[in-house]
Design a protein around this motif. Structure first.
Motif, mmCIF file in Angstrom:
data_model
loop_
_atom_site.group_PDB
_atom_site.id
_atom_site.type_symbol
_atom_site.label_atom_id
_atom_site.label_comp_id
_atom_site.label_asym_id
_atom_site.label_seq_id
_atom_site.Cartn_x
_atom_site.Cartn_y
_atom_site.Cartn_z
ATOM 1 N N HIS A 61 -8.691 -14.558 -2.851
ATOM 2 C CA HIS A 61 -8.264 -13.216 -3.241
ATOM 3 C C HIS A 61 -7.925 -12.412 -2.005
ATOM 4 O O HIS A 61 -8.640 -12.473 -1.005
ATOM 5 C CB HIS A 61 -9.365 -12.510 -4.022
ATOM 6 C CG HIS A 61 -9.610 -13.126 -5.352
ATOM 7 N ND1 HIS A 61 -8.895 -12.790 -6.468
ATOM 8 C CD2 HIS A 61 -10.476 -14.091 -5.740
ATOM 9 C CE1 HIS A 61 -9.306 -13.499 -7.495
ATOM 10 N NE2 HIS A 61 -10.271 -14.309 -7.081
ATOM 11 N N MET A 62 -6.830 -11.673 -2.052
ATOM 12 C CA MET A 62 -6.469 -10.838 -0.910
ATOM 13 C C MET A 62 -5.805 -9.555 -1.393
ATOM 14 O O MET A 62 -5.289 -9.485 -2.498
ATOM 15 C CB MET A 62 -5.550 -11.596 0.040
ATOM 16 C CG MET A 62 -4.273 -12.101 -0.629
ATOM 17 S SD MET A 62 -3.284 -13.099 0.486
ATOM 18 C CE MET A 62 -2.759 -11.895 1.677
ATOM 19 N N THR A 63 -5.864 -8.520 -0.551
ATOM 20 C CA THR A 63 -5.153 -7.286 -0.871
ATOM 21 C C THR A 63 -4.200 -6.968 0.275
ATOM 22 O O THR A 63 -4.488 -7.238 1.437
ATOM 23 C CB THR A 63 -6.120 -6.104 -1.060
ATOM 24 O OG1 THR A 63 -6.933 -5.999 0.104
ATOM 25 C CG2 THR A 63 -6.979 -6.265 -2.270
ATOM 26 N N LEU A 64 -3.061 -6.404 -0.066
ATOM 27 C CA LEU A 64 -2.066 -6.016 0.934
ATOM 28 C C LEU A 64 -1.731 -4.556 0.716
ATOM 29 O O LEU A 64 -1.577 -4.133 -0.423
ATOM 30 C CB LEU A 64 -0.777 -6.815 0.743
ATOM 31 C CG LEU A 64 -0.849 -8.327 0.823
ATOM 32 C CD1 LEU A 64 0.471 -8.914 0.375
ATOM 33 C CD2 LEU A 64 -1.180 -8.744 2.239
ATOM 34 N N PRO A 65 -1.622 -3.782 1.792
ATOM 35 C CA PRO A 65 -1.171 -2.398 1.599
ATOM 36 C C PRO A 65 0.280 -2.418 1.104
ATOM 37 O O PRO A 65 1.053 -3.309 1.452
ATOM 38 C CB PRO A 65 -1.275 -1.791 2.994
ATOM 39 C CG PRO A 65 -1.291 -2.948 3.930
ATOM 40 C CD PRO A 65 -1.885 -4.107 3.190
ATOM 41 N N ASN A 66 0.626 -1.473 0.265
ATOM 42 C CA ASN A 66 2.007 -1.385 -0.216
ATOM 43 C C ASN A 66 2.850 -0.693 0.846
ATOM 44 O O ASN A 66 2.754 0.516 1.046
ATOM 45 C CB ASN A 66 2.036 -0.605 -1.531
ATOM 46 C CG ASN A 66 3.460 -0.295 -1.962
ATOM 47 O OD1 ASN A 66 4.409 -0.985 -1.556
ATOM 48 N ND2 ASN A 66 3.615 0.732 -2.772
ATOM 49 N N LEU A 67 3.663 -1.469 1.538
ATOM 50 C CA LEU A 67 4.479 -0.900 2.611
ATOM 51 C C LEU A 67 5.929 -0.748 2.189
ATOM 52 O O LEU A 67 6.826 -0.590 3.011
ATOM 53 C CB LEU A 67 4.387 -1.775 3.856
ATOM 54 C CG LEU A 67 2.971 -1.944 4.411
ATOM 55 C CD1 LEU A 67 2.960 -2.923 5.564
ATOM 56 C CD2 LEU A 67 2.372 -0.609 4.818
ATOM 57 N N GLY A 68 6.194 -0.867 0.907
ATOM 58 C CA GLY A 68 7.551 -0.636 0.430
ATOM 59 C C GLY A 68 8.279 -1.894 0.014
ATOM 60 O O GLY A 68 9.229 -1.823 -0.754
#
Lengths: 357, 265
Positions: free
Chosen positions: A319-326
């Motif tokens: 499981h991983m999370t990524l910031p929403n950078l567009g």
């Protein structure tokens, strides 16, 4: 010098040990969160401090005074209850004034202090209303104002936000934190909400089965949990089961399936069953073939500020999370490369893991 | 609002008639000028009200019943408050038994109670006093006071009492300023029911009443079993009108449905 000390507190109900030898030292002006699942003894601990529950064993010392056997009405604490516990037959002003009246504060000064308290929680002008006529958030503020008006030496918060909706809760976290800083009042918060504990407190005491299993700053507790329990309770984490294959005094190598993971700054006995942990946000998405390993995207969920991903790999589901950078990350089904820094890996013994989670 | 259909209205009208008609009949008969019960009657007169005003026995009985009702309802309410708080708050051994015991007078036939009290008083030689009579009434009306008080204490949040304590209130102050106002409607409702029960009680009282302690129902019963004259209807009329006025006043002051049905949220 600790302002509040709990020494070896035990509370038993029949054979059940609600609090099982709890020790805690709180400094003056400090904000401590007692964090744990329901039934971990956090509320019983708070009630012992408040005096509503008499500990079976142990001592409670507040500002140099042993209050273990002092009646609740003589402890001089401010308490905000989960239900707010406002007096429904009194107006807001009468509610806030009640404690002042009990302390024999003269009428003129009572009015002044009620107004101060209302200003503090930004409810000026609502003094004549009845609690019934207020919103949940406003009731919460009245409860805080009422507890603070008596200028208590200790503020106890019993799951104060659990009846508010998520957005209001976030605002109240920050506001309450600001008020606490401004007044410099020593505060103990009981909560099962890790976000609440992290936003507001100086230190988090993670509780399990009537004991404090870890007490640290929110950052330390999150980054270096002492147990799988603390790790799982303070946010999400990936756990990989393995065994120690190589070791020296600076690091361990752990065999997970057919992969050897290098964990620095840890020392374990060879062959020990361990779990390797990594937080979802510490995993990076990289070009296929360039990371430590690769996988196939199984799940991709958009949360606004974050992307939540689950990647099937040799280590299992990661499981991983990524910031929403567009730019949206690769779609479900695509092959991706994954990478992390070894410094972000944590190691905990699996015996503990099996026993406690 | 839901509109009532024809049959529903008819049913309600019949029902109300059924309840009210006997009262109306009794009241109409009180205004007769004859020396016997009659309806329809010729000649309206207030002679039986005059007769009532001159009947010292009846007036004494009325005063005694009021006094007895006030005393027994008040004592019952005072006993019901701590009992209800204990029952609704603490899970002590024998809680069910205590509750059952306190409510048991409801289940014992009044006749049996009456005989038991009579026997007990004559053995203990304390019969015939006002307080002995009060004691019997307290026992009989306690279940009514307790039931309504319990209804209000069971939902009572423990937190507000704790809040009062944490703000520095003594236990008594916390009770008086915070707990009591919360359970007030139950206590007042219980008191009223208890008073009515006491005022109304005949079956048991007949056994323990003595010439010195004759309550109004007992006096009325004696009267009607000896002579059949319209005096009894005059007494009834005074009671009906009196009760009606009392209800109106109470409704204005506290709201009857709030007291008897419970606090609307």
């Amino acid at each position: 010098m600790a302002f509040l000390t709990l020494e070896g507190i035990v509370k038993t109900y029949g054979t059940f040990r609600a609090i099982d030898g709890l020790n805690l030292e709180v400094r003056h002006g400090e904000f401590i969160a007692l964090l744990g699942p329901s039934g971990c003894g956090k509320t019983t601990t708070l009630q012992s401090i408040a005096g509503f529950v008499q500990p079976t064993e142990g001592r409670i010392v507040l500002d140099g005074r042993d209050i273990t056997h002092v009646r609740p009405e003589q402890r001089g604490l401010g308490i905000v209850f989960q239900s707010y516990a406002l007096f429904p037959h009194m107006t807001v002003a009468q509610n806030i004034s009640f404690g002042l009246e009990m302390r024999g504060v003269p009428t003129a000064e009572r009015g002044k202090r009620v107004d101060e308290a209302l200003d503090l929680v930004r409810l000026a002008g609502l003094g004549e209303r009845y609690p019934k006529a207020l919103s949940g958030g406003q009731r919460q503020r009245v409860a805080i104002a009422r507890a603070l008006a008596i200028r208590p030496n200790l503020l106890l918060l019993d799951e104060p936000m659990s009846n508010l909706d998520a957005k209001l809760r976030e605002e109240m976290h920050i506001e309450l934190r600001a008020i606490q800083r401004e007044l410099g009042i020593t505060t103990i918060l009981v909560t099962h909400d890790q976000v609440e504990a992290m936003t507001m407190s100086d230190r988090i005491a993670v509780m399990q089965k009537g004991r404090i299993v870890q007490i640290d700053t929110p950052f330390e507790a999150y980054e270096r949990p002492h147990s799988p329990f603390a790790s799982a309770f303070l946010g999400k984490t990936n756990a990989f089961a393995g065994a120690v294959q190589l070791r020296n005094d600076r690091c361990c190598h752990v065999q997970v399936h057919d992969t050897l993971m290098h964990v620095p700054h840890e020392d374990r006995t060879l062959g020990n069953d361990v779990n390797v942990y990594i937080r979802p946000e510490k995993i990076r998405l990289v070009a296929l073939g360039s990371g430590r390993f690769s996988g196939r995207v199984r799940l991709r969920v958009f949360l606004g500020n974050l992307w939540l991903m689950a990647v099937e790999s040799r280590l299992g589901l990661v499981h991983m999370t990524l910031p929403n950078l567009g730019t949206p990350p690769p779609e479900e089904g695509s092959e991706v490369g994954l990478d992390w820094s070894d410094d972000d890996l944590r190691l905990l013994d699996r015996e503990v893991a099996h026993g406690q989670v | 609002m839901h509109k009532n259909g024809f049959f529903s209205l008819l049913f309600h009208a019949l029902f109300v008639t059924f309840i009210v008609a006997p009262l109306v009949v009794v009241m109409a008969m009180a205004f007769t000028s004859k020396g016997y019960l009659s309806l329809p009657t010729e000649g309206l007169s207030l002679r039986w009200f005059r007769a009532l005003a001159d009947n010292q026995e009846m007036l004494d009985a009325f005063a005694l019943s009021i006094k007895l009702g006030l005393a027994s309802a008040t004592i019952a309410a005072l006993l019901a408050i701590p009992a209800a708080l204990a029952i609704s708050r603490y899970d002590f051994p024998g809680r069910g038994a205590v509750t059952g015991f306190l409510l048991s007078p409801l289940m014992i036939p009044s006749v049996v109670l009456g005989i038991a009290f009579l026997r007990f008083f004559s053995l203990a030689q304390i019969g015939g006093s006002f307080w002995a009579l009060t004691l019997t009434h307290v026992i009989v009306v306690l279940p009514y006071a307790l039931r309504l008080t319990l209804a209000s204490t069971i939902g009572l949040e423990r937190d507000i009492e704790h809040a009062a304590l944490s703000l520095g209130a003594s236990r008594w102050t916390a009770f008086y300023r915070v707990v009591l106002p919360r359970i007030r409607t139950g206590v007042v409702g219980g008191w009223m029911l208890a008073f009515i029960q006491s005022f109304d009680e005949l079956t048991m009282t007949v056994f323990v009443a003595t010439p010195g302690t004759t309550t109004l129902p007992v006096a009325m019963y004696n009267q009607i079993s000896q002579t059949i004259d319209p005096l009894i209807t005059a007494v009834s009329t005074v009671l009906i009108v009196g009760t009606l006025l009392l209800m109106l006043i109470l409704d204005r002051m506290v709201g009857l449905d709030r007291v008897l049905i419970g606090e609307g949220k």
